[in-house]
Design an enzyme around this catalytic site. Structure first.
Site, PDB file in Angstrom:
ATOM      1  CG  ASP A 198       0.258   9.366   0.459  1.00  0.00           C
ATOM      2  OD1 ASP A 198       0.230   8.179   0.980  1.00  0.00           O
ATOM      3  OD2 ASP A 198      -0.341  10.250   0.945  1.00  0.00           O
TER       4      ASP A 198
ATOM      5  CG  HIS B  23      -2.067  -1.033   0.971  1.00  0.00           C
ATOM      6  ND1 HIS B  23      -3.364  -0.520   0.617  1.00  0.00           N
ATOM      7  CD2 HIS B  23      -2.002  -2.223   1.081  1.00  0.00           C
ATOM      8  CE1 HIS B  23      -4.203  -1.683   0.588  1.00  0.00           C
ATOM      9  NE2 HIS B  23      -3.279  -2.727   0.961  1.00  0.00           N
TER      10      HIS B  23
HETATM   11  P1  ADQ Z   1      -2.718   6.250   4.743  1.00  0.00           P
HETATM   12  O1  ADQ Z   1      -1.476   6.638   4.957  1.00  0.00           O
HETATM   13  O2  ADQ Z   1      -3.569   6.041   5.941  1.00  0.00           O
HETATM   14  O3  ADQ Z   1      -2.895   4.878   3.814  1.00  0.00           O
HETATM   15  P2  ADQ Z   1      -4.665   7.398   2.966  1.00  0.00           P
HETATM   16  O4  ADQ Z   1      -4.733   6.847   1.650  1.00  0.00           O
HETATM   17  O5  ADQ Z   1      -4.789   9.197   2.616  1.00  0.00           O
HETATM   18  O6  ADQ Z   1      -3.515   7.333   3.867  1.00  0.00           O
HETATM   19  O7  ADQ Z   1      -6.060   7.058   3.815  1.00  0.00           O
HETATM   20  C1  ADQ Z   1      -6.495   7.637   4.876  1.00  0.00           C
HETATM   21  C2  ADQ Z   1      -7.814   7.245   5.205  1.00  0.00           C
HETATM   22  O8  ADQ Z   1      -7.878   7.730   6.602  1.00  0.00           O
HETATM   23  C3  ADQ Z   1      -8.748   8.211   4.423  1.00  0.00           C
HETATM   24  O9  ADQ Z   1      -9.881   7.190   4.000  1.00  0.00           O
HETATM   25  C4  ADQ Z   1      -9.125   9.312   5.198  1.00  0.00           C
HETATM   26  O10 ADQ Z   1     -10.517   9.827   4.820  1.00  0.00           O
HETATM   27  C5  ADQ Z   1      -9.070   8.769   6.680  1.00  0.00           C
HETATM   28  N1  ADQ Z   1      -8.697  10.051   7.607  1.00  0.00           N
HETATM   29  C6  ADQ Z   1      -7.550  10.630   7.555  1.00  0.00           C
HETATM   30  N2  ADQ Z   1      -7.612  11.554   8.589  1.00  0.00           N
HETATM   31  C7  ADQ Z   1      -8.578  11.397   9.030  1.00  0.00           C
HETATM   32  C8  ADQ Z   1      -9.178  12.145  10.239  1.00  0.00           C
HETATM   33  N3  ADQ Z   1      -8.397  13.074  10.779  1.00  0.00           N
HETATM   34  N4  ADQ Z   1     -10.247  11.654  10.639  1.00  0.00           N
HETATM   35  C9  ADQ Z   1     -10.965  10.587  10.397  1.00  0.00           C
HETATM   36  N5  ADQ Z   1     -10.432   9.953   9.053  1.00  0.00           N
HETATM   37  C10 ADQ Z   1      -9.315  10.417   8.689  1.00  0.00           C
HETATM   38  C11 ADQ Z   1      -1.977   4.018   3.338  1.00  0.00           C
HETATM   39  C12 ADQ Z   1      -0.988   4.680   2.505  1.00  0.00           C
HETATM   40  C13 ADQ Z   1      -1.756   5.399   1.218  1.00  0.00           C
HETATM   41  C14 ADQ Z   1      -2.699   4.431   0.602  1.00  0.00           C
HETATM   42  C15 ADQ Z   1      -3.556   3.663   1.658  1.00  0.00           C
HETATM   43  C16 ADQ Z   1      -4.502   2.871   0.770  1.00  0.00           C
HETATM   44  O11 ADQ Z   1      -0.268   5.408   3.024  1.00  0.00           O
HETATM   45  O12 ADQ Z   1      -0.609   6.011   0.397  1.00  0.00           O
HETATM   46  O13 ADQ Z   1      -3.561   5.140  -0.439  1.00  0.00           O
HETATM   47  O14 ADQ Z   1      -2.740   3.097   2.654  1.00  0.00           O
HETATM   48  O15 ADQ Z   1      -3.820   1.966  -0.060  1.00  0.00           O
END
Ligand code: ADQ
Length: 460
Positions: free
Chosen positions: A357, A147
């Site tokens: 990311d 991921h």
């Molecule tokens: P993450 O690093 O966690 O995931 P991301 O893909 O942006 O990053 O997903 C975060 C999730 O958490 C989103 O659904 C978002 O809405 C939620 N979130 C973030 N901040 C929040 C908050 N303050 N309150 C509630 N919810 C919140 C990892 C990898 C990414 C990759 C994903 C999926 O780092 O690059 O896209 O896995 O493969």
């Protein structure tokens, strides 16, 4: 089918929901860490049934948690794979714990598997698991999806155990990466470190192994997120913003992420400060809300980041605030996803500026939550895995370039509605065509058929 994840099975993020959907289709086992820490690691997984899905959850012992999870996964692999060799620590004890937990997981999983099951392993916490299952005699299809980014070969080899993890990856039938760039970097590693060969169809031959690797950019459940934006909770969230922050026609910029150094939060705050310096016409006319969910709070680097973000937020507000205007709101808490959908819907700009990311689902959620008749603008880092997918509609920035990011913010804040609509339409079409259902179907069908996808049609 069995899916394996080290994260808490009950976590309600979009990814967990999407993976559950894959299991519910055909039935299967969700195997992984329960999220709980026990005094010593349990000998058997706890089994819970829900419909045709069995959850097999394993507690970690305290020492396992510290060495395997907080140590090797989050303080060695996470920074390294995000190009932060400077923040990575390499401790032999952590690595030993990482291997031991993966071995234990394989031992606990093995009795639950039928010989022709398909196993799909997720993420950097579990790289050795496929090879451990093979050692125990499992012969069914085993795929792995990373991921987070796969770093350039020269970065990856800083890891003292790169050869062991490399061989772990070679043991899968299919290794999936988020982007063609990640895939290419893995292929470079295979070629240059191991003298392996990449065939025209992407098949890899190395160390007597033959397997597939491909790029499978992950997506979100678009319909689900659009529906979330229509809920009462979302509307209440938007209304709260309207009343409390914007005083009628003030514009809103929003940033949402886990509080992680890979997300470029400091760079984003600096760019906002620069916007106020360079374009004084936005004074009192714009508010920036940065919502950062607490993350890995026991890890020193995360405590340091929190301190830096708090200091910089205070600094920017100290310089720019007026008695009747606070430009920056920094919130260090989780929010329900429905409320976030409302916040996104109401914001003129979604500011997503990771330094690295894997994909970045927030960028896609921001697009999904917009009003098609009056959409906001996405300002997106070129280093997000989502950037190629959204490049036609987003304003793509280099987050290290504070001045250019500030300029993009200004461009977004002043963009005519017709252009915003056109840009949004192209982004919405892209996230619809690459949603989470198509991602998992593509990966699983390639794993089962032994075919490969480079996703070039999507990502170029
Ligand atoms: P993450 O690093 O966690 O995931 P991301 O893909 O942006 O990053 O997903 C975060 C999730 O958490 C989103 O659904 C978002 O809405 C939620 N979130 C973030 N901040 C929040 C908050 N303050 N309150 C509630 N919810 C919140 C990892 C990898 C990414 C990759 C994903 C999926 O780092 O690059 O896209 O896995 O493969």
């Amino acid at each position: 089918m069995t899916q394996i994840t080290a994260k808490k099975a009950a976590s309600a993020g979009g990814l967990a929901v999407g993976l559950h959907a894959a299991l519910k289709d055909k039935g299967g086992i969700w195997f992984g860490w329960s999220g709980d820490i026990a005094e010593s690691g349990a000998e058997k997984p706890r089994l819970q049934r829900s419909g045709n899905v069995t959850y097999a959850l394993v507690d970690l012992g305290r020492e396992e948690y510290e060495g395997y999870y907080e140590g090797f996964a989050n303080r060695s692999l996470w920074p390294l794979f995000h190009y932060r060799v400077d923040l990575a620590s390499f401790e032999h004890d952590w690595y030993d714990a990482y291997r031991a937990v993966n071995r234990r997981f394989a031992r606990l999983l093995m009795p639950l598997l039928k010989p022709d099951d398909t196993v799909w392993v997720h993420d950097y916490h579990l790289i050795p698991l496929g090879r451990e299952l093979r050692r125990l005699g499992f012969e069914g299809a085993v795929g792995f999806f990373l991921h987070i980014p796969f770093p350039a070969s020269e970065i990856f080899v800083s890891l003292p155990w790169d050869h062991e993890l490399g061989q772990d990856l070679f043991a899968y039938d299919l290794v999936g990466f988020q982007t063609p760039t990640d895939l290419r970097q893995f292929q470079d590693y295979v070629r240059h470190e191991w003298g392996g060969e990449i065939e025209d169809d992407g098949t890899i031959r190395v160390q007597g192994r033959r397997f597939k690797a491909g790029a499978y950019p992950i997506g979100i459940d678009v319909d689900d997120f659009v529906a979330m934006g229509r809920t009462l909770e979302a509307q209440r969230g938007a209304e709260r913003l309207r009343r409390a922050l914007l005083n009628g026609n003030r514009k809103l910029i929003i940033g949402v992420d886990r509080l992680d150094y890979s997300k470029g939060i400091l760079e984003r705050l600096r760019a906002f400060g620069q916007l106020l310096d360079d374009f004084p016409e936005h004074e009192k006319g714009v508010t920036f809300i940065q919502i950062s969910a607490p993350s890995r709070e026991n890890v020193q680097e995360y405590q340091d980041l929190r301190h830096q973000v708090e200091t910089l937020s205070g600094h920017i507000n100290g310089i720019h605030s007026e008695a009747d205007w606070v430009p920056l709101h920094y919130i260090n808490r989780n929010h329900p996803r429905r409320t976030l959908a409302g916040f996104f819907h109401f914001s003129q700009i979604g500011l997503v500026t990771p330094l690295r990311d894997g994909m970045n689902l927030v960028a896609e959620e921001y697009v999904a939550a917009q009003n098609p008749d009056d959409p906001g603008v996405l300002v997106l880092s070129r280093f997000a895995g989502a950037a190629p997918l959204l490049a036609d509609g987003a304003l793509i920035v280099n987050p290290h370039d504070t001045r250019s990011t500030a300029l993009a913010l200004h461009q977004g804040l002043t963009m005519p509605q017709a252009e915003r609509k056109e840009r949004w339409r192209s982004m919405f079409a892209a996230i619809k065509a690459n949603d989470i259902a198509s991602w998992r179907m593509k990966f699983l069908s390639d794993l089962q058929k032994g075919q490969i996808s480079t996703s070039e049609a999507v990502m170029t």
